[in-house]
Design a protein around this motif. Structure first.
Motif, PDB file in Angstrom:
ATOM      1  N   THR A 228     -14.307  -6.721  -8.378  1.00  0.00           N
ATOM      2  CA  THR A 228     -13.045  -7.175  -7.785  1.00  0.00           C
ATOM      3  C   THR A 228     -13.246  -8.465  -7.001  1.00  0.00           C
TER       4      THR A 228
ATOM      5  N   CYS B 261     -11.963 -12.509  -8.015  1.00  0.00           N
ATOM      6  CA  CYS B 261     -11.183 -13.349  -7.100  1.00  0.00           C
ATOM      7  C   CYS B 261     -11.948 -14.570  -6.612  1.00  0.00           C
TER       8      CYS B 261
ATOM      9  N   ALA C 260      -7.832  -6.205  -7.410  1.00  0.00           N
ATOM     10  CA  ALA C 260      -8.076  -7.641  -7.254  1.00  0.00           C
ATOM     11  C   ALA C 260      -6.842  -8.349  -6.705  1.00  0.00           C
TER      12      ALA C 260
END
Length: 452
Positions: free
Chosen positions: A41, A45, A124
């Motif tokens: 996650t 990002c 996310a």
């Protein structure tokens, strides 16, 4: 020359290492306490967060410039500088609002474009939106560190980093697991804990600046927009913005090919990108030292020292880089397990390190060449080389090899190919001597007008 390089590089290395340790502590806690999905996650990002950091750092530089100008001039009142201050704060407020709202609203769309695996999309999106809401904290962190760097007080800058590092070491696991009085918030708790630590570091540093550097922290008297003033301030922020934006672009050029292979591949790539940064750190510190010494050689017309500078840059870099590369090759599973223990993620990371590890030796040559080239005032050339290695080599090779059935391993070979191409370009440019032609012309003019 060796002694001068080490004297300049060592404090740069220590400061950069402390900053890196702060980030590594955060992801180690996430990986060890929450597992591969949480790491994936953060990795999904990460390119957007890097881009946000580039914008925040650039905007902070715009705001800090008028403060430093008045402080250096030792004036209590300067109307011209105050106008710059008003415009810079207006720009900062607009930037913070624009990035915060823009990233928050477009988070799922941007993550979809990057090919974020479906299994981590919801997490996310939430993680990225929380980071967007904390963009103001990110901006003020960069503003404080920029001011501390400008006034040249190393101890205070180290104190800021130390507070952040110690705070993350203690608070992040507490907020992740719900230890003691803290709520159990998982991955989001890690973000909130980091925000709290950053705010504490900002408050302590502000108090330090107010006490020791009276007159440095200027307040805006009004918010105003002046295109001409802003145009004079923005170029000062470009070097730091471009440098960090290139990092975001480089990560993006890989993550879009990695994401389709699932969240384990995304997590593995994020971990190995952190290892890449660790490997490059000593060479980058030496490069910055070489750049400073190169500029001094140019200004003092001591051009005969350049070969010695280049040679010592290589000799100092090589042992450190070789030892790290050898460790990555011999103990790749151990290196990955520092961050995450999921077997499939470790296997993907091991594959990368065994392909790339001795390619790390190219960092020695690359950063030594770039230290000379940047110091010669040709930083634009190294920028072109970096962009070209991404666009001309990394992306096409990754696209071709993944289509040929190499899967994520094809992406790793694309990274290696771009490392080789970038190092070769910098080396050939250094050997060509094109970067010193203008000096030769200037020396001829001086000799013609001032014969000895």
């Amino acid at each position: 020359m060796k002694k001068r390089i080490i004297q300049l590089a060592f404090p740069i290395f220590i400061e950069s290492a402390l900053v890196m340790v702060d980030g590594l502590i955060h992801i180690i806690w996430v990986g060890q306490l929450l597992g591969g999905t949480a790491v994936a996650t953060v990795g999904a990002c990460f390119p957007i967060i890097l881009a946000m950091s580039a914008v925040a750092n650039g905007a902070a530089r715009v705001t800090s410039t008028p403060m430093l100008r008045r402080f250096q001039a030792k004036k209590k009142r300067d109307d011209a500088v105050q106008k710059q201050m008003n415009v810079s704060w207006s720009f900062a407020i607009f930037t913070v609002m624009f990035v915060t709202v823009g990233v928050y609203l477009t988070a799922p769309w941007v993550l979809t474009i990057l090919g974020t695996p479906e299994g981590i999309m919801e997490m996310a999106t939430g993680y990225l939106r929380i980071m967007a809401l904390g963009f103001t904290i990110m901006y003020f962190s960069f503003l404080i560190t920029s001011l501390l760097r400008d006034v040249g007080y190393t101890f205070a800058r180290m104190l800021f980093i130390a507070i952040a590092t110690a705070g993350n070491l203690v608070l992040v696991p507490m907020w992740i697991t719900g230890m003691g009085p803290f709520p159990k918030l998982g991955l989001y708790g890690a973000v909130f804990a980091s925000f709290i630590v950053s705010v504490l570091a900002i408050i302590v540093s502000l108090g330090y600046l107010l006490r020791h550097y009276k007159g440095l922290l200027m307040r805006p008297t009004q918010l105003r927009w002046d295109r001409n003033i802003l145009a004079s301030l923005l170029p000062l922020s470009m070097p730091v913005f471009i440098q960090q934006f290139l990092l975001a672009l480089g990560y993006t050029c890989i993550i879009i090919f990695v994401n389709p292979f699932g969240s384990d591949a995304t997590a593995a790539f994020y971990v190995i990108s952190r290892i890449d940064s660790i490997v490059a750190l000593p060479a980058m510190a030496v490069m910055i030292a070489m750049t400073i010494l190169m500029k001094q050689s140019v200004q003092g017309k001591k051009l005969k020292k350049i070969k010695s500078l280049f040679r010592w840059g290589l000799l100092i870099n090589f042992p450190f880089t070789f030892l790290i590369a050898l460790s990555c090759f011999l103990f790749p599973d151990w290196m990955i397990k520092i961050f995450v223990t999921n077997p499939s993620i470790v296997a993907i990371g091991v594959d990368y390190l065994q392909i790339i590890s001795f390619g790390y030796l190219l960092f020695t040559l690359l950063y030594a060449c770039n230290g000379i080239i940047n110091g010669a005032g040709k930083g634009g050339v190294t920028l072109v080389f970096s962009l070209s290695s991404l666009i001309v080599i990394r992306v096409p090779v990754a696209a071709i090899l993944t289509q040929m059935g190499f899967k994520v391993t094809g992406v790793w070979f694309a990274v290696l190919a771009s490392f080789i191409a970038l190092a070769a370009c910098s080396w050939f440019y250094y050997l060509s001597g094109v970067w010193k032609k203008k000096w030769e012309v200037k020396e001829m003019k001086v000799q013609g007008t001032m014969p000895t």
